[in-house]
Design a protein around this motif. Sequence first.
Motif, short mmCIF file in Angstrom:
data_model
loop_
_atom_site.label_atom_id
_atom_site.label_comp_id
_atom_site.label_asym_id
_atom_site.label_seq_id
_atom_site.Cartn_x
_atom_site.Cartn_y
_atom_site.Cartn_z
N UNK A 20 0.86 -1.19 0.00
CA UNK A 20 0.00 0.00 0.00
C UNK A 20 0.90 1.24 0.00
N UNK A 21 0.87 1.97 -1.09
CA UNK A 21 1.66 3.20 -1.20
C UNK A 21 0.80 4.36 -1.63
N UNK A 22 1.18 5.55 -1.19
CA UNK A 22 0.45 6.78 -1.52
C UNK A 22 1.47 7.87 -1.81
N UNK A 23 1.27 8.60 -2.91
CA UNK A 23 2.19 9.67 -3.27
C UNK A 23 1.41 10.85 -3.82
N UNK B 116 -0.91 16.06 -8.62
CA UNK B 116 -1.16 14.70 -9.04
C UNK B 116 -1.11 13.79 -7.82
N UNK B 117 -1.99 12.80 -7.79
CA UNK B 117 -2.06 11.85 -6.68
C UNK B 117 -2.00 10.45 -7.25
N UNK B 118 -1.34 9.55 -6.55
CA UNK B 118 -1.28 8.15 -6.99
C UNK B 118 -1.30 7.22 -5.78
N UNK B 119 -1.95 6.08 -5.98
CA UNK B 119 -1.96 5.05 -4.95
C UNK B 119 -1.57 3.72 -5.58
N UNK C 148 6.27 7.61 -9.11
CA UNK C 148 6.32 7.90 -10.55
C UNK C 148 4.96 8.37 -11.05
N UNK C 149 3.92 7.63 -10.68
CA UNK C 149 2.59 7.96 -11.18
C UNK C 149 2.13 9.32 -10.69
N UNK C 150 2.48 9.68 -9.46
CA UNK C 150 2.10 11.00 -8.96
C UNK C 150 2.75 12.10 -9.79
N UNK C 151 4.01 11.91 -10.16
CA UNK C 151 4.69 12.90 -11.00
C UNK C 151 4.09 12.93 -12.40
#
Length: 420
Positions: free
Chosen positions: A39-42, A274-277, A203-206
């Motif tokens: 579980x990661x959040x960025x 940008x937000x990513x999980x 990466x996805x958040x960026x």
Amino acid sequence: MRTPVPDYLAEVADACAPSTGGELASYIPELTRVDPRYFGLAMATVDGSIYSVGDAEVEFTMQSISKAFVYGLALRDRGMRAVLEKVDVEPSGDPFDGLSFEASTGRPRNPMINAGAITAHTLVGKEGIDADERFDLIHRLLCDLAGRELRVDDEVWQSEVRTSDRNLAIAHMLRSKGVITDPAEEVISAYARQCAVLVTARDLAVMAATLANGGVQPVTGKRVFSGAQVRQLLSVMLTCGMYDSAGDWVSAVGIPAKSGVGGGILGALPSQLGIATFSPRLDAHGNSVRGIQTFERLTADMRLHLMEVAPPARSVVHAVRVVGEGEDAVRVFELSGLLGFTAAERVLQWLSADPPPERIVVVDLTEVHHIEDVARRMLLEGMRRMRLDGHVVHVVDSGDVLPDPDPGDGVMLGPPPMAI
């Protein structure tokens, strides 16, 4: 002082972590081996600040998240009209692997379902390039978006190729209707390779922040997409990015987003962040269970919903003062903030209802950080009309927020007639 943003993200992650609902994607054998506890959040802002908690540095395959960016690349390479001729933008209400085609043309309903994504994949690059060349263009794009070199999980790629019967059937249907012309097997192999590119939640958040930033990668400063391409891409993500649960997503979260069966979700909020999980347990729609819960919490806490109505910018006129006396008196209007249509309309309405008695007028934009084009044109027209009413109009624009003005008879640019 240490910013509290990471602490807040950790609090959100801790609140959503106990959820154990959902199942790993089973139709791709390699994905069943992923640790379901990840579980990661960025989060990444448009000015390049990046925050992450949990397993945000763990790599996983993009899967369907790649569809959004490849659609953007097709728009960049072929243009809007050519892409729309091949792929529609209507929400299908069908699962991601549904057979959603226009009955008369065979055109896929949108580029976020497999049929549309396979078609968009074939629209990358110039006509006639081979599958390897096309993948290289896609890979380069994804690396530019992430700001680093990304690798492919070859085992996942081959696993997807071996279990691609349904996608092959879709590709053959597309070929039979003339929507794609390349051999179905080559297309599906390259498409599966695209889905097997490895990223992290960071990466996805960026990558999402690049969309939020109008197509400019916020860390490297490289322009990846034009503003018009981003607008089209975000529009389709908002209405189609979460498959047959897109309506629930728009209602509850209200952020343009894209999910993948690898467990990732990214969302891009224009002009903000940008937000990513990353959490691999999926619901029946193929979306991450924890990811959805996290986005719902973030949008509720921070009021990120696109339809959230903010108070009107009533303080756009920051101050009004008069410098000097008599015929040499100067009326100074200090504007502030972001000027869009409603802010500019408020200024013009105010000037119309209470025109300045002084002959010399100064419009001070020092505290304005951005002017939308429509507001720029409205202000220039207002200044032109003030000039026709007998005023001498000057602009103080030390931050160059009123670029390349074409004032006609309406405004004299340059320093005001006296120190202000």
